[in-house]
Design an enzyme around this catalytic site. Structure first.
Site, PDB file in Angstrom:
ATOM      1  N   ASP A 109       0.850  -1.192   0.000  1.00  0.00           N
ATOM      2  CA  ASP A 109       0.000   0.000   0.000  1.00  0.00           C
ATOM      3  C   ASP A 109       0.890   1.248   0.000  1.00  0.00           C
ATOM      4  OD1 ASP A 109      -2.400   1.434   0.237  1.00  0.00           O
ATOM      5  OD2 ASP A 109      -2.319   1.409   2.439  1.00  0.00           O
ATOM      6  N   GLU A 115      -1.485   6.034  -8.496  1.00  0.00           N
ATOM      7  CA  GLU A 115      -2.426   7.061  -8.016  1.00  0.00           C
ATOM      8  C   GLU A 115      -2.222   8.356  -8.774  1.00  0.00           C
ATOM      9  OE1 GLU A 115      -3.061   7.290  -3.787  1.00  0.00           O
ATOM     10  OE2 GLU A 115      -3.457   9.445  -3.839  1.00  0.00           O
ATOM     11  N   LYS A 135     -12.324  13.197   7.909  1.00  0.00           N
ATOM     12  CA  LYS A 135     -12.383  13.318   6.450  1.00  0.00           C
ATOM     13  C   LYS A 135     -13.179  14.523   5.974  1.00  0.00           C
ATOM     14  CE  LYS A 135     -12.118   8.270   5.897  1.00  0.00           C
ATOM     15  NZ  LYS A 135     -10.672   8.168   5.753  1.00  0.00           N
ATOM     16  N   ASP A 148      -8.443   1.120   6.561  1.00  0.00           N
ATOM     17  CA  ASP A 148      -7.467   0.945   7.638  1.00  0.00           C
ATOM     18  C   ASP A 148      -7.998   1.546   8.943  1.00  0.00           C
ATOM     19  OD1 ASP A 148      -5.281   0.694   9.260  1.00  0.00           O
ATOM     20  OD2 ASP A 148      -3.901   1.826   8.014  1.00  0.00           O
TER      21      ASP A 148
HETATM   22  P1  13P Z   1      -8.696   5.040   5.727  1.00  0.00           P
HETATM   23  O1  13P Z   1      -7.768   5.901   6.527  1.00  0.00           O
HETATM   24  O2  13P Z   1      -9.934   5.786   5.349  1.00  0.00           O
HETATM   25  O3  13P Z   1      -8.999   3.747   6.377  1.00  0.00           O
HETATM   26  O4  13P Z   1      -7.951   4.706   4.329  1.00  0.00           O
HETATM   27  C1  13P Z   1      -7.018   3.661   4.250  1.00  0.00           C
HETATM   28  C2  13P Z   1      -6.267   3.677   2.967  1.00  0.00           C
HETATM   29  O5  13P Z   1      -6.596   4.335   1.993  1.00  0.00           O
HETATM   30  C3  13P Z   1      -5.067   2.832   2.915  1.00  0.00           C
HETATM   31  O6  13P Z   1      -4.380   2.995   1.721  1.00  0.00           O
HETATM   32  O1  G3H Z   2      -2.933   5.045   3.620  1.00  0.00           O
HETATM   33  C1  G3H Z   2      -2.434   4.880   4.709  1.00  0.00           C
HETATM   34  C2  G3H Z   2      -2.739   3.659   5.500  1.00  0.00           C
HETATM   35  O2  G3H Z   2      -3.775   3.923   6.403  1.00  0.00           O
HETATM   36  C3  G3H Z   2      -1.501   3.144   6.161  1.00  0.00           C
HETATM   37  O3  G3H Z   2      -1.140   3.916   7.245  1.00  0.00           O
HETATM   38  O4  G3H Z   2       1.292   4.368   6.881  1.00  0.00           O
HETATM   39  O5  G3H Z   2       0.247   4.555   9.160  1.00  0.00           O
HETATM   40  O6  G3H Z   2       0.589   2.317   8.119  1.00  0.00           O
HETATM   41  P1  G3H Z   2       0.341   3.787   7.889  1.00  0.00           P
HETATM   42 ZN    ZN Z   3      -4.429   4.960   0.939  1.00  0.00          ZN
END
Ligand code: 13P
Ligand code: G3H
Ligand code: ZN
Length: 308
Positions: A83, A135, A183, A255
């Site tokens: 991710d 992205e 958000k 997440d």
């Molecule tokens: P949220 O913070 O809305 O859960 O989004 C997670 C996300 O986009 C991880 O890439």
């Molecule tokens: O897009 C972000 C995700 O929520 C991951 O968050 O970088 O804190 O693990 P993190």
């Molecule tokens: Zn994300």
């Protein structure tokens, strides 16, 4: 079923107008909670690993956890995804390490630089048969390596040019969502007209929605009841996510809601059982809280129950 790349998952999701949930994992309890939910719901699922999660747990640990999950139940298709990959090198390491897909996030770069970086990752990934998400546009909010005060919504014509020139397999679009628990200051609003235009210009092409937690108020309240300070949090309403899933969005990232469920449960348990300090005592209900949250997402947001 071994690890599965998004190709088949997304083709079915696109045609069936549902989305595959991509849930962020950081430790064993989260992996188990998500996998148990996917098994129970007979749903495909993507376990995604941020650069921060990879640093926290270690890539080998994460892959071994995924392997263990697959060995325990091989009945649902599972993908493991990087991710917000920040660099070619990290994407390459994940591709070489057995991930079924990677995201290269060049959204903070000038357009041509985003194209060059994404194309470099796509060329390498495709030589190893691995899927690449990219992205275009910027989500407001804070991520580990990308900070943006303002949304920059994805331009539909640029999206077409970007996909054609980079060869990326799926595209994360900015239509008003953002990462984290805060958000919207006012009413939640997504630019569905823009999403519709992008989908129409990229017929059959899978789109991705980041920042798609709904920040359920009962979990915010539970956190706060037991000493948390999660004030003014607001997420994306579930009906909007369902609508997006019917408009070419094949992957929806969550997440924050998992973090909220896990933390609310731990806070509650510890507050109610001050004498207990065995981690298993509070991690058992916390893992169950993750599972319930993911079951809810699969049923009510993704629409992917029974699609395994
Ligand atoms: P949220 O913070 O809305 O859960 O989004 C997670 C996300 O986009 C991880 O890439
Ligand atoms: O897009 C972000 C995700 O929520 C991951 O968050 O970088 O804190 O693990 P993190
Ligand atoms: Zn994300």
């Amino acid at each position: 079923m071994p690890l599965m790349g998004p190709s088949e998952m997304f083709a079915a999701a696109y045609a069936g107008r549902y989305a595959v949930g991509a849930f962020n994992v950081n430790n064993m309890e989260i992996v188990q909670g998500i996998m148990r939910a996917a098994s129970e719901e007979k749903s495909p699922v993507i376990l995604q690993v941020s650069a921060g999660a990879r640093k926290y747990a270690g890539q080998t640990y994460i892959m071994k956890l995924v392997e263990a999950a697959l060995a325990e139940d091989s009945s649902v298709p599972v993908g493991v995804h990087l991710d917000h990959g920040p660099s070619f090198e990290m994407c390459r390491d994940c591709i070489d390490g057995g991930f079924s897909s990677v995201m290269i996030d060049g959204s903070h770069l000038p357009y041509e630089e985003n194209i060059n970086l994404t194309k470099k990752v796509a060329d390498y990934a495709h030589s190893k048969n691995v899927w690449v998400e990219a992205e275009l546009g910027k989500l407001a909010g804070v991520e580990e390596h990308v900070k943006s005060a303002e949304h920059v919504y994805t331009d539909p014509d640029q999206a077409v040019d970007f996909v054609r020139r980079t060869g990326c397999d799926s595209l994360a679009v900015a239509i008003g969502t953002s990462h984290g628990a805060y958000k919207f200051q006012d009413d939640a609003k997504l630019d569905f007209a823009r999403l519709e235009t992008i989908s129409a210009k990229l017929q059959g092409y899978p789109l991705v929605l980041h920042g798609a937690s709904s920040v359920p108020q009962e979990f915010v309240a539970l956190c706060n009841k037991y000493g948390g300070q999660v004030g003014g949090a607001k997420g994306v309403p579930e009906d909007m996510l369902r609508q997006a899933a019917g408009m070419g969005v094949c992957k929806i990232n969550v997440d924050t809601d998992i973090r909220l469920a896990l933390t609310a449960s731990i806070r509650q348990f510890i507050a109610e059982h001050p004498d207990q300090f065995d981690p298993r005592s509070y991690l058992t209900p916390a893992r169950e809280a993750v599972k319930s949250m993911v079951v809810h997402k699969i049923r009510n947001v993704m629409g992917s129950s029974g699609k395994a």
